[in-house]
Design a protein around this motif. Structure first.
Motif, short mmCIF file in Angstrom:
data_model
loop_
_atom_site.label_atom_id
_atom_site.label_comp_id
_atom_site.label_asym_id
_atom_site.label_seq_id
_atom_site.Cartn_x
_atom_site.Cartn_y
_atom_site.Cartn_z
N SER A 1 22.97 -15.59 27.97
CA SER A 1 22.50 -16.38 26.83
C SER A 1 23.66 -16.79 25.93
CB SER A 1 21.46 -15.60 26.02
OG SER A 1 22.00 -14.40 25.51
N LEU A 2 24.61 -15.89 25.76
CA LEU A 2 25.80 -16.19 24.96
C LEU A 2 26.61 -17.30 25.60
CD1 LEU A 2 27.88 -15.45 22.71
CD2 LEU A 2 28.82 -13.76 24.29
N ILE A 3 26.86 -17.19 26.90
CA ILE A 3 27.67 -18.19 27.61
C ILE A 3 26.95 -19.53 27.63
CG2 ILE A 3 28.61 -18.82 29.87
CD1 ILE A 3 28.98 -15.76 30.34
N SER A 4 25.64 -19.51 27.87
CA SER A 4 24.86 -20.75 27.92
C SER A 4 24.91 -21.48 26.58
CB SER A 4 23.41 -20.43 28.29
OG SER A 4 22.62 -21.59 28.26
N ARG A 5 24.75 -20.74 25.50
CA ARG A 5 24.78 -21.38 24.18
C ARG A 5 26.17 -21.93 23.87
NH1 ARG A 5 22.04 -22.71 20.08
NH2 ARG A 5 22.60 -22.37 17.90
N LEU A 6 27.19 -21.21 24.25
CA LEU A 6 28.56 -21.70 24.05
C LEU A 6 28.80 -22.99 24.83
CD1 LEU A 6 31.17 -18.79 24.13
CD2 LEU A 6 31.13 -20.73 22.57
N TRP A 7 28.48 -22.95 26.12
CA TRP A 7 28.77 -24.09 26.99
C TRP A 7 28.03 -25.35 26.54
CZ3 TRP A 7 32.40 -25.22 30.29
CH2 TRP A 7 32.23 -26.30 31.16
N ARG A 8 26.78 -25.20 26.12
CA ARG A 8 25.98 -26.35 25.68
C ARG A 8 26.58 -27.02 24.45
NH1 ARG A 8 21.49 -22.96 26.15
NH2 ARG A 8 21.26 -22.98 23.87
N ASN A 9 27.32 -26.27 23.65
CA ASN A 9 27.78 -26.80 22.37
C ASN A 9 29.28 -27.09 22.30
OD1 ASN A 9 25.37 -26.71 20.34
ND2 ASN A 9 25.23 -24.81 21.52
N ILE A 10 29.99 -26.93 23.41
CA ILE A 10 31.40 -27.31 23.43
C ILE A 10 31.48 -28.84 23.32
CG2 ILE A 10 33.49 -27.42 24.83
CD1 ILE A 10 32.72 -24.71 25.99
N PRO A 11 32.21 -29.39 22.35
CA PRO A 11 32.27 -30.84 22.17
C PRO A 11 32.79 -31.56 23.41
CG PRO A 11 33.26 -29.69 20.30
CD PRO A 11 33.03 -28.66 21.36
N LYS A 12 32.23 -32.72 23.68
CA LYS A 12 32.67 -33.55 24.82
C LYS A 12 33.67 -34.60 24.32
CE LYS A 12 28.40 -33.12 27.55
NZ LYS A 12 27.75 -32.15 26.66
#
Length: 361
Positions: free
Chosen positions: A136-147
């Motif tokens: 859950s931590l990794i998923s939330r991080l990955w979804r919010n890394i700026p593109k």
């Protein structure tokens, strides 16, 4: 004047702006007069102000004090105890950094500041962890890394969102919630900082030593960013930001340093110095040093392969002029240099700001 077993020259002390004094901020004070209520005049870098001192003080004494209260009615100061052996182990550079940032003489804070600028980000190590407890931590991080494709001169929403998701306002949000007798706000509970603290608290025994090291390093990065994103207490504001950018499945580290004149409680975007550095897939580390003065901008691009970068830059120069014009800026000067030719850049982007220098290009 003797401070922690070494002399700190008066010209290294920050200029005190009374309107920006914060609770907990440490100041070097000299008592000019004092009455039986421990109220009197103190000197802060030659500026006389009224203050109440919560300690038995005599006229003429000079010492470090922490701000207990600060408002339009005046300030209340507490005398600092510098006999702690951990404080005495701080170097002159560490003390200077803490003072100019407006923090107390705390070794732990100094460690966080140093780790943030001296260590590589652990983000890649974290998002490639395979422990299910971290999903859950990794998923939330990955979804919010700026593109990279979402960033432009007029669009930085994704960067702001990323910082909010990290939990840079975590403590403030919870404090405000309890202050107004509300439950913890959902934004704080979903922050990366909260999730890390929850994992450390509830699942420590289920993590490998490597997993523990990575999430603790990520927590240190967040705390370090919380400290460096503040503007300090000198004449010019200075902050340092690090964040990732994703492009076609790759993650690139980006660092931005900003120094500017102060405009009330905000920075003056019309008179500022910015430094940007990021990793790229094809040309390695690239830097950009920008000076903005009113409606003009000077740019220096830095890379170890200037000869190879030159033709690429010239190809896009006209488009660059147009983009800055769209932002209301005239591209006045443009140069290319290697990092070795411009060593000031590396210092500036590693926390060594141009203390007290006017931003004039």
């Amino acid at each position: 004047m003797q401070i922690n077993n070494f002399n700190l020259p008066s010209n290294m002390l920050p200029d005190i702006n009374l309107s920006t004094l914060q609770v907990g901020q440490r100041l070097l004070v000299e008592v000019k007069s004092i009455d039986y209520n421990q109220e009197g005049l103190i000197s802060l870098n030659g500026k006389l102000i009224s203050a109440k001192l919560e300690a038995q003080i005599q006229t003429g004494e000079r010492f470090w004090a922490a701000v207990k209260e600060a408002n339009e009615k005046g300030i209340v100061l507490i005398r600092e105890n510098l006999n702690n052996p951990r404080i005495n182990n701080l170097s002159k550079e560490q003390v200077f950094t803490l003072i100019t940032r407006g923090f107390g003489l705390e070794p732990d804070i100094s460690d966080y500041l140093a780790k943030f600028i001296n260590n590589n980000s652990c983000l890649l190590s974290l998002i490639t962890c395979e422990n299910p407890l971290l999903n859950s931590l990794i998923s939330r991080l990955w979804r919010n890394i700026p593109k990279w494709s979402e960033i432009s001169g007029l669009r930085i929403d994704s960067i702001e969102k990323y910082y909010n998701v990290l939990g840079l306002n975590y403590e403030r949000t919870i404090y405000e919630s309890y202050k107004h007798k509300k439950g913890k706000q959902k934004s704080a509970l979903l922050s990366i900082k909260y999730l890390i603290l929850e994992i450390i608290s509830n699942h420590r025994d289920s993590l490998t030593s490597e997993d523990k090291a990575i999430i603790n390093q990520m927590l240190d990065e967040i705390i370090g960013q919380q400290l460096w994103i503040q503007t300090g207490n000198e004449k010019n504001a200075y902050c340092l930001m690090r964040f990732p950018l994703q492009d076609n499945g790759f993650i690139y580290n980006c660092i931005i340093a900003i120094e500017s004149s102060r405009k009330g409680e905000k920075i003056d975007i019309n008179h500022c110095h910015l430094a940007l550095q990021m990793e790229t897939q094809n040309i390695g580390i690239i830097g950009a040093d920008l000076i903005i003065h009113e409606n003009n901008i000077n740019i220096c691009i830095l890379n170890d392969n200037v000869s190879g970068l030159g033709p690429i830059v010239r190809k896009f120069y006209e488009d660059l002029e147009k983009k800055f014009a769209h932002l209301g800026l005239t591209l006045q000067k443009f140069t290319l240099k290697t990092f070795e030719d411009y060593p000031q850049f590396s210092g500036f982007i590693m926390g060594k700001h141009m203390s007290g220098v006017d931003i004039k290009g």
